[in-house]
Write an enzyme that holds these catalytic residues in place. Structure first.
Site, mmCIF file in Angstrom:
data_model
loop_
_atom_site.group_PDB
_atom_site.id
_atom_site.type_symbol
_atom_site.label_atom_id
_atom_site.label_comp_id
_atom_site.label_asym_id
_atom_site.label_seq_id
_atom_site.Cartn_x
_atom_site.Cartn_y
_atom_site.Cartn_z
ATOM 1 C CG PHE A 1 28.424 -5.426 38.384
ATOM 2 C CD1 PHE A 1 27.016 -5.837 38.770
ATOM 3 C CD2 PHE A 1 28.606 -4.837 37.449
ATOM 4 C CE1 PHE A 1 25.879 -5.360 38.106
ATOM 5 C CE2 PHE A 1 27.381 -4.450 36.430
ATOM 6 C CZ PHE A 1 26.133 -4.580 37.082
ATOM 7 C CG ASP B 1 34.105 -6.403 33.211
ATOM 8 O OD1 ASP B 1 34.165 -5.282 32.667
ATOM 9 O OD2 ASP B 1 32.934 -6.721 33.545
ATOM 10 C CE LYS C 1 29.677 1.190 34.328
ATOM 11 N NZ LYS C 1 29.751 -0.176 34.734
HETATM 12 C C1 PLP Z 1 28.961 -1.372 34.344
HETATM 13 C C2 PLP Z 1 29.634 -2.708 34.315
HETATM 14 C C3 PLP Z 1 29.195 -3.692 33.447
HETATM 15 C C4 PLP Z 1 27.897 -3.607 32.700
HETATM 16 O O1 PLP Z 1 27.807 -2.868 31.818
HETATM 17 P P1 PLP Z 1 26.385 -2.207 31.232
HETATM 18 O O2 PLP Z 1 26.833 -1.378 30.124
HETATM 19 O O3 PLP Z 1 25.557 -1.585 32.041
HETATM 20 O O4 PLP Z 1 25.772 -3.405 30.495
HETATM 21 C C5 PLP Z 1 29.924 -4.928 33.250
HETATM 22 N N1 PLP Z 1 31.191 -4.984 34.328
HETATM 23 C C6 PLP Z 1 31.613 -3.993 34.793
HETATM 24 C C7 PLP Z 1 32.806 -4.187 35.482
HETATM 25 C C8 PLP Z 1 30.827 -2.714 34.993
HETATM 26 O O5 PLP Z 1 31.542 -1.728 35.778
#
Ligand code: PLP
Length: 402
Positions: free
Chosen positions: A139, A224, A253
Site C-alpha cells: 500500500f 515507504d 503519518k
Molecule cells: C498511509 C500510507 C500511505 C498514504 O499516505 P496518505 O497520507 O494517506 O496519502 C502510503 N504508504 C503507506 C505505507 C501508508 O501507510
C-alpha cells in the site's frame, strides 16, 4: 457503553448528505481527545488504539505540540516556497539527523504520504529508467501514481489505465525480487512492515538483500516508512533495525502528530541531485505550521524517550495477549507499537464493532487481524485495560458471526 444517540445519528446523516461517499459512513462523530483517549459527541470515551492510523504519535492535546502550533500560528502559518522559515529549515535538519543521513542528503516537504510517494516516482524517473518494482500486498497511497504502486485490485481497477512499467512481485521473496529487477528498473519500493496488508513484517535479511540487488542493478531502493517511521517500530525508522541505508524514504503519518505533513528524504548527494530547480513543487509543502508540528513531535519523542517506550509497551502488549492463551488468538505480529493481533477466525470486523461498545478503538486490517497503532504515549496500564477486555470482546464477536 450507550448506543449512538439520536443527535449523533443526525450528524452522521448530515455527513452522508454532504460528502462524497468514499469512506462509507463513519462510525462515530468525535468531539475531542485527550492523551490516548477520544470522546464522541455523546460524551462517550474511547481508548484510541489506532491513533488516527499511526498518526497521533503524541496522542491528543499534548502540551508541547499545542504550544508549538499555537506559537507558530501567531508568527506565520504559511509562506510561499519563494521564501523559507526557521521552522522549515529546523524541521529538515531534524529529519536528516534522525535518518542518520550522510552529508549531501535532502528533504522535500509535502502534505501527505501519497505525495511523498509521488515525489519518489518523479525522483526515480530522473534516473532515465522507466520501470518500478513493488510487492504484492503493498500500500503506497491513493493518488494516481501512488495507487499504481499499491497492489490491491479494488483500489486500482476502477482507475485504469495507471502508470505503465510497474511490476508487483511476491512479498518477502528475495529470489523473485532479483528476477524482476533489471537494467531498466528505476526504483524498488518496499514497506519494511506492510501496514495495510495486515502489519506483515518483511522476513529478516530481506531488506539487506533488496539493498544488494538494487545496488548491483543500479536501481534506487526507496523504503515507504510512512506507517513504520517516527519511532513507531522501535527505531526512528524500521530500516535502521536492519542496519541498511536506502536511497530514499517516504515519511508522513506520525511526522506531524496529526498536522498534515509528508516528506521524501534522499540519502547522499547523488540521489539528492536527481531533482533540480523547477522539477517539482508544492504550494503548502514545508509550510511553517506543519514544520513546527514536526519539530515538536521529533523533539518530544526524544525528550520523553518514546522510542524506548514503544519497544517496552509493544513487548508488554505481546506478553499480555499471548498469556491470555485464548483459543481465538493465534499470535501477535509487528514491532513496537505497530501490531496486529491474529485471530483464528475472520471475526475482526465484528470484534472492532464490539470493542467500540466496550470503549476501545481498533482496526480490522484483515478479516482475521486487528491492527493496533496507538499513540506512542499510551501507558502499559491503558494497554492492559484493552487486553483484559479482549476475551469478552472476541467471545461476543465469535458468537455473533457463528
Ligand atoms: C498511509 C500510507 C500511505 C498514504 O499516505 P496518505 O497520507 O494517506 O496519502 C502510503 N504508504 C503507506 C505505507 C501508508 O501507510
Amino acid at each position: 457503553m450507550n448506543p449512538v444517540s439520536a443527535e449523533q445519528q443526525a450528524l452522521l446523516e448530515r455527513y452522508r448528505s454532504s460528502h462524497i461517499g468514499v469512506f462509507g459512513l463513519p462510525g462515530l462523530v468525535l468531539s475531542h481527545g485527550d492523551g490516548a483517549y477520544v470522546h464522541d459527541v455523546d460524551g462517550n470515551r474511547y481508548l484510541d488504539l489506532l491513533g488516527g492510523i499511526a498518526v497521533n504519535a503524541l496522542g491528543h492535546g499534548h502540551p508541547e505540540l499545542v504550544a508549538a502550533i499555537s506559537r507558530q500560528a501567531g508568527a506565520a502559518v504559511h509562506v510561499s516556497n519563494f521564501f523559507t522559515t526557521p521552522a522549515q529549515i529546523e524541521a529538515a535538519e531534524a529529519l536528516l539527523r534522525i535518518c542518520a543521513a550522510p552529508t549531501g542528503s535532502g528533504v522535500f516537504f509535502c502534505n501527505s504520504g501519497s505525495e511523498a510517494v509521488e515525489t519518489a516516482i518523479k525522483l526515480s524517473r530522473r534516473t532515465g529508467r522507466r520501470e518500478i518494482v513493488a510487492v504484492g500486498g503493498a500500500f503506497h497511497g491513493r493518488t494516481t501514481g501512488a495507487v499504481s504502486l499499491t497492489h490491491k485490485e479494488a483500489y486500482r481497477a476502477p482507475f485504469e489505465p495507471l502508470l505503465p512499467g510497474v511490476t508487483h512481485v511476491a512479498p518477502g521473496d528475495a529470489a523473485a525480487l532479483r528476477a524482476a529487477v533489471g537494467p531498466d528498473t528505476a526504483m524498488v519500493l518496499l514497506e519494511p512492515i506492510q501496514g495495510e496488508a495486515g502489519v506483515v513484517p518483511t522476513p529478516p535479511g530481506y531488506l539487506a538483500e533488496a539493498r544488494e540487488i538494487t545496488r548491483e542493478a543500479g536501481a534506487l531502493l526507496v523504503l515507504d516508512e510512512i506507517q513504520t517511521g517516527i519511532g513507531r517500530t522501535g527505531a526512528w525508522f524500521a530500516h535502521q533495525l536492519e542496519g541498511i541505508v536506502p536511497d530514499a524514504i517516504t515519511v508522513a503519518k506520525g511526522l506531524g502528530g496529526g498536522v498534515p505533513i509528508g516528506a521524501l528524504v534522499t540519502f547522499g548527494p547523488e540521489v539528492t541531485g536527481l531533482l533540480t530547480a523547477g522539477q517539482h513543487g508544492s504550494t503548502f509543502g514545508g509550510n511553517p505550521l506543519a514544520c513546527s508540528a514536526a519539530l515538536a513531535v521529533l523533539s518530544t519523542i526524544e525528550s520523553e524517550g518514546l522510542i524506548e517506550h514503544a519497544v517496552e509497551a509493544g513487548d508488554f502488549l505481546v506478553d499480555r495477549v499471548e498469556s491470555l492463551d485464548h483459543p481465538l488468538v493465534t499470535g501477535v505480529r509487528g514491532a513496537g507499537l505497530l501490531r496486529a493481533i491474529r485471530l483464528a477466525r475472520p471475526i475482526a470486523p465484528a470484534s472492532t464493532a464490539i470493542a467500540r461498545r466496550h470503549g476501545f478503538i481498533v482496526n480490522p486490517v484483515a478479516p482475521d487481524a486487528l491492527r493496533l497503532a496507538p499513540p506512542l504515549i499510551i501507558t502499559t496500564d491503558q494497554l492492559a485495560t484493552f487486553v483484559d477486555a479482549l476475551p469478552a470482546i472476541l467471545d461476543e464477536a465469535d458468537k455473533e458471526t457463528a
